[in-house]
Design a protein around this motif. Sequence first.
Motif, mmCIF file in Angstrom:
data_model
loop_
_atom_site.group_PDB
_atom_site.id
_atom_site.type_symbol
_atom_site.label_atom_id
_atom_site.label_comp_id
_atom_site.label_asym_id
_atom_site.label_seq_id
_atom_site.Cartn_x
_atom_site.Cartn_y
_atom_site.Cartn_z
ATOM 1 N N THR A 56 6.538 -52.234 7.317
ATOM 2 C CA THR A 56 6.764 -51.749 8.682
ATOM 3 C C THR A 56 5.495 -51.878 9.517
ATOM 4 N N MET A 57 4.356 -51.519 8.918
ATOM 5 C CA MET A 57 3.090 -51.613 9.645
ATOM 6 C C MET A 57 2.782 -53.062 10.002
ATOM 7 N N ASN A 58 2.973 -53.973 9.050
ATOM 8 C CA ASN A 58 2.680 -55.373 9.309
ATOM 9 C C ASN A 58 3.590 -55.927 10.394
ATOM 10 N N LEU A 62 0.330 -53.861 12.800
ATOM 11 C CA LEU A 62 -0.701 -52.972 12.261
ATOM 12 C C LEU A 62 -1.177 -53.417 10.878
ATOM 13 N N ALA A 66 -3.417 -51.392 8.055
ATOM 14 C CA ALA A 66 -2.906 -51.139 6.701
ATOM 15 C C ALA A 66 -3.874 -51.667 5.648
ATOM 16 N N ILE A 78 -5.187 -44.608 13.096
ATOM 17 C CA ILE A 78 -3.903 -44.966 13.700
ATOM 18 C C ILE A 78 -3.631 -43.910 14.767
ATOM 19 N N GLN A 82 1.095 -45.072 17.830
ATOM 20 C CA GLN A 82 1.380 -46.081 16.809
ATOM 21 C C GLN A 82 2.225 -45.486 15.677
ATOM 22 N N MET A 86 5.833 -46.816 14.614
ATOM 23 C CA MET A 86 6.039 -47.227 13.234
ATOM 24 C C MET A 86 7.318 -46.632 12.633
#
Length: 147
Positions: A56-58, A62, A66, A78, A82, A86
């Motif tokens: 999810t972060m990628n 983000l 991570a 973070i 954000q 996320m």
Amino acid sequence: MDMMALMKMGAQIFIESNKSGDAGSGLDIGNLTSALSGLAGGSGRAGFDLGSLLSTMNAGGLGAVAQSWLGDGNNDPISPSQVTDMFGSDKISEFASKLGLSQEEAVGGLSDALPQMVDKASSGGALLDSIGGFSGALGAAGKLFGD
């Protein structure tokens, strides 16, 4: 670190965070551990689904943040916005509601707790080494979730 210890550690960081407000500092650690598990468990499973969180972060841009959490160096921060992006505002609202917090207090505490939880879950780089680095973590998450 076992899953329950990780969840309790994250709950303690959340409680101690100055961003979770007075309401956050007065939370029951058991209730918070349960709410964190529901938020970060993915698909309603108990625990802390690191692969899903990393994916999810990628996907949300983000990935570099991570990676800093997974490594042994400093954890990049973070922002509360954000965190909301996320997880999505619906999940954040549900998390905050379960705990009797405002959304601002909820994402504030999470912005402090999440980096340290991921860092501890991957302490020493053993997690990354065992799955082929950050791209391996994303690949494992993709296989697990059919991405």
